[in-house]
Design a protein around this motif. Structure first.
Motif, PDB file in Angstrom:
ATOM      1  N   GLY A   1       5.614   0.967   2.123  1.00 55.72           N
ATOM      2  CA  GLY A   1       5.188   0.120   1.001  1.00 55.72           C
ATOM      3  C   GLY A   1       4.079  -0.847   1.344  1.00 55.72           C
ATOM      4  N   TYR A   2       3.831  -1.057   2.644  1.00 56.87           N
ATOM      5  CA  TYR A   2       2.793  -2.018   3.020  1.00 56.87           C
ATOM      6  C   TYR A   2       1.397  -1.386   3.124  1.00 56.87           C
ATOM      7  CZ  TYR A   2       6.657  -5.129   4.296  1.00 56.87           C
ATOM      8  OH  TYR A   2       7.776  -5.920   4.276  1.00 56.87           O
ATOM      9  N   TYR A   3       1.320  -0.103   3.363  1.00 54.92           N
ATOM     10  CA  TYR A   3       0.033   0.606   3.487  1.00 54.92           C
ATOM     11  C   TYR A   3      -0.845  -0.024   4.583  1.00 54.92           C
ATOM     12  CZ  TYR A   3       1.297   2.763  -0.952  1.00 54.92           C
ATOM     13  OH  TYR A   3       1.950   3.453  -1.930  1.00 54.92           O
TER      14      TYR A   3
ATOM     15  N   ARG B   1      -3.277  -0.621  -9.175  1.00 55.97           N
ATOM     16  CA  ARG B   1      -2.288  -0.262 -10.191  1.00 55.97           C
ATOM     17  C   ARG B   1      -2.887   0.460 -11.399  1.00 55.97           C
ATOM     18  NH1 ARG B   1      -0.289  -4.660  -7.632  1.00 55.97           N
ATOM     19  NH2 ARG B   1       1.922  -4.565  -7.116  1.00 55.97           N
TER      20      ARG B   1
ATOM     21  N   LEU C   1       1.398   2.350  -8.391  1.00 51.90           N
ATOM     22  CA  LEU C   1       0.703   1.545  -7.376  1.00 51.90           C
ATOM     23  C   LEU C   1       0.219   2.463  -6.266  1.00 51.90           C
ATOM     24  CD1 LEU C   1      -0.157  -1.128  -5.978  1.00 51.90           C
ATOM     25  CD2 LEU C   1       2.166  -1.276  -5.056  1.00 51.90           C
TER      26      LEU C   1
ATOM     27  N   HIS D   1      -6.746  -0.199   3.368  1.00 46.33           N
ATOM     28  CA  HIS D   1      -5.750  -1.257   3.167  1.00 46.33           C
ATOM     29  C   HIS D   1      -5.425  -1.990   4.472  1.00 46.33           C
ATOM     30  CE1 HIS D   1      -2.516  -3.298   1.122  1.00 46.33           C
ATOM     31  NE2 HIS D   1      -2.770  -2.652   0.011  1.00 46.33           N
TER      32      HIS D   1
ATOM     33  N   TYR E   1      -4.866  -5.061   6.920  1.00 50.37           N
ATOM     34  CA  TYR E   1      -4.472  -6.463   6.823  1.00 50.37           C
ATOM     35  C   TYR E   1      -5.110  -7.170   8.011  1.00 50.37           C
ATOM     36  CZ  TYR E   1      -0.599  -5.172   3.649  1.00 50.37           C
ATOM     37  OH  TYR E   1       0.168  -4.703   2.601  1.00 50.37           O
TER      38      TYR E   1
ATOM     39  N   ASP F   1      -3.387 -12.009  -5.222  1.00 54.48           N
ATOM     40  CA  ASP F   1      -3.243 -10.550  -5.288  1.00 54.48           C
ATOM     41  C   ASP F   1      -4.060 -10.123  -6.503  1.00 54.48           C
ATOM     42  OD1 ASP F   1      -2.488  -7.955  -4.985  1.00 54.48           O
ATOM     43  OD2 ASP F   1      -0.335  -8.283  -5.200  1.00 54.48           O
TER      44      ASP F   1
ATOM     45  N   GLN G   1     -10.040  -6.426  -4.060  1.00 56.28           N
ATOM     46  CA  GLN G   1      -8.722  -7.020  -4.228  1.00 56.28           C
ATOM     47  C   GLN G   1      -8.470  -7.908  -3.019  1.00 56.28           C
ATOM     48  OE1 GLN G   1      -6.734  -6.232  -6.897  1.00 56.28           O
ATOM     49  NE2 GLN G   1      -4.738  -7.069  -6.335  1.00 56.28           N
TER      50      GLN G   1
ATOM     51  N   TYR H   1      -5.671  -9.634  -1.299  1.00 57.47           N
ATOM     52  CA  TYR H   1      -4.204  -9.654  -1.242  1.00 57.47           C
ATOM     53  C   TYR H   1      -3.821 -10.400   0.024  1.00 57.47           C
ATOM     54  CZ  TYR H   1       0.580  -8.101  -0.449  1.00 57.47           C
ATOM     55  OH  TYR H   1       1.921  -8.078  -0.186  1.00 57.47           O
TER      56      TYR H   1
ATOM     57  N   PHE I   1       3.961 -10.289   0.105  1.00 57.78           N
ATOM     58  CA  PHE I   1       5.249  -9.579   0.069  1.00 57.78           C
ATOM     59  C   PHE I   1       5.650  -9.008   1.429  1.00 57.78           C
ATOM     60  CE2 PHE I   1       3.173  -9.027  -4.156  1.00 57.78           C
ATOM     61  CZ  PHE I   1       4.000  -9.885  -4.862  1.00 57.78           C
TER      62      PHE I   1
ATOM     63  N   GLU J   1      -9.689  -5.247  -0.220  1.00 63.83           N
ATOM     64  CA  GLU J   1      -9.666  -3.846  -0.640  1.00 63.83           C
ATOM     65  C   GLU J   1     -10.806  -3.592  -1.624  1.00 63.83           C
ATOM     66  OE1 GLU J   1      -5.546  -3.181  -2.142  1.00 63.83           O
ATOM     67  OE2 GLU J   1      -5.168  -5.027  -1.070  1.00 63.83           O
TER      68      GLU J   1
HETATM   69  C1  BGC Z   1      -1.308  -4.773  -3.904  1.00 63.22           C
HETATM   70  C2  BGC Z   1      -0.035  -5.579  -3.695  1.00 63.22           C
HETATM   71  C3  BGC Z   1       0.936  -4.734  -2.913  1.00 63.22           C
HETATM   72  C4  BGC Z   1       0.292  -4.312  -1.610  1.00 63.22           C
HETATM   73  C5  BGC Z   1       1.147  -3.420  -0.768  1.00 63.22           C
HETATM   74  C6  BGC Z   1      -1.858  -4.439  -2.564  1.00 63.22           C
HETATM   75  O1  BGC Z   1      -3.020  -3.689  -2.695  1.00 63.22           O
HETATM   76  O2  BGC Z   1      -2.258  -5.461  -4.669  1.00 63.22           O
HETATM   77  O3  BGC Z   1       0.524  -5.960  -4.953  1.00 63.22           O
HETATM   78  O4  BGC Z   1       2.119  -5.445  -2.661  1.00 63.22           O
HETATM   79  O5  BGC Z   1      -0.908  -3.648  -1.867  1.00 63.22           O
HETATM   80  O6  BGC Z   1       1.526  -2.270  -1.422  1.00 63.22           O
END
Ligand code: BGC
Length: 349
Positions: free
Chosen positions: A67-69, A80, A104, A178, A180, A251, A287, A289, A293, A314
């Motif tokens: 989920g973090y990519y 999204r 997503l 993606h 970080y 975000d 983006q 972010y 989360f 992003e």
């Molecule tokens: C999104 C976030 C999401 C994160 C990890 C970001 O590109 O904007 O909302 O939590 O990716 O999936």
């Protein structure tokens, strides 16, 4: 260039990693799992080698934390898509609703989580090209799509990412990386003290709770979204304005001044390490972010990661542009070549 095993994807496919080094000793590690950047190591102002992106040591850990990519190539459509539906040439296509009612990053089992093939290794050019075929309707999107991503480590300490995609049916395409970033080092804790500048005078506000832009282009002036001059990421992140409350921090998509040609989208600086990031794109949006989360867990080399320990820049078409008439939609006609470039360059201040 070093080539090594990086584990498996649990479906019998072996992932590989490539380690690219330039004359300055700057090092980039990329893996075929999700065509992802694993590490980006640069010498800081005190001569300490700092790995400035979050990641994991093995493919298995990436798949546990899908989920973090982290560092991944995201596609076919980054960000999204409202109600997990798109319409192309009058035909509606259903996508996976993996973020409330929305789609997503194209779904939970897309190209970001698959092992790509190695198409080309260019020792002299210090680059690796990976490719994958995303079959017609594989993630719900029409068209068999051939996707290629080339990572190049340049002599001026940049990673250059070139995307190329072709589909045999009319479709949409919006690829991003993606990563970080944490310019104090991936194990450096929260990034709130690092300073950021965005080449954007406006952003696209979100509808309450849904994380989907309303279509409004709102000037950043006088709001916590104003990064037109360098500002600490954390300076206003806990402001009570509704937009920051919806997303638990930044975000949001920013409207870039430059569009179509490769130009600066952002810069970021960490005073402690002296590391300065310059980020370039040819897309219309970015983006920001801020890792709102990220739950506490273990990353590379036993590092502890947690909330806001990294920020993503992003490069992208605007979120939900395929459904929002206020935005330009990134349609890709059958046979047309999608080509885009992102550059993340490091320098000492
Ligand atoms: C999104 C976030 C999401 C994160 C990890 C970001 O590109 O904007 O909302 O939590 O990716 O999936």
């Amino acid at each position: 260039m070093l080539r090594e095993s990086f584990g498996t994807d649990g479906r019998g496919n072996e992932a590989e990693a490539f380690i690219l080094t330039n004359a300055n000793g700057t090092q980039l590690k990329v893996t075929t799992l999700g065509a992802a950047i694993v590490s980006f190591i640069f010498k800081d102002k005190d001569g300490i080698m700092r790995d400035i992106v979050l990641g994991y040591d093995r493919a298995e850990a990436y798949l546990e934390q899908k989920g973090y990519y982290f560092g991944a190539t995201v596609g076919r459509y980054a960000n999204r898509i409202s109600n997990a539906r798109i319409t192309i040439n009058g035909v509606e296509y259903a996508l996976e609703a993996n973020s409330e009612t929305n789609n997503l990053h194209s779904g939970s089992n897309g190209v970001s989580h698959k092992v790509w093939d190695v198409a080309r290794v260019d020792e002299a050019g210090n680059s690796v090209t990976m490719q994958i075929t995303s079959k017609d309707l594989e993630q719900g999107f029409p068209g068999n799509m051939q996707i290629k991503v080339t990572f190049t480590l340049t002599e001026d300490d940049a990673v250059k990412i070139d995307y190329e995609a072709v589909s045999d049916k009319d479709t949409v395409a919006n690829f991003t990386n993606h990563s970080y970033f944490n310019l104090a080092g991936h194990d450096g804790g929260a990034v709130g003290g690092q300073r950021l500048k965005l080449y954007a005078d406006a952003f696209t506000p979100l509808a309450p709770t849904l994380s989907i832009p309303t279509g409004e282009i709102r000037p950043v002036a006088g709001t916590p979204f104003d990064f037109t001059d360098f500002k600490e990421i954390g300076k206003e992140i806990n402001d009570s304005c509704d937009q920051l409350v919806y997303a638990k921090g930044y975000d949001h998509n920013f409207v870039l001044k430059n569009h179509g040609e490769l130009g600066l989208m952002a810069e970021a600086v960490c005073e402690d390490t002296g590391i300065h990031l310059y980020a370039y794109t040819d897309r219309p949006g970015v983006q920001l972010y801020t890792g709102n989360f990220i739950e506490e867990h273990e990353g590379k080399g036993g590092a502890r990661y947690g909330e806001r320990h990294g920020f993503c820049l992003e490069a992208q078409w605007f979120p939900d542009a395929v459904n929002n008439p206020a935005f330009e939609a990134p349609l890709l006609a059958a046979g047309e070549v999608y080509a885009s470039t992102t550059v993340y360059r490091l320098k000492l201040d």
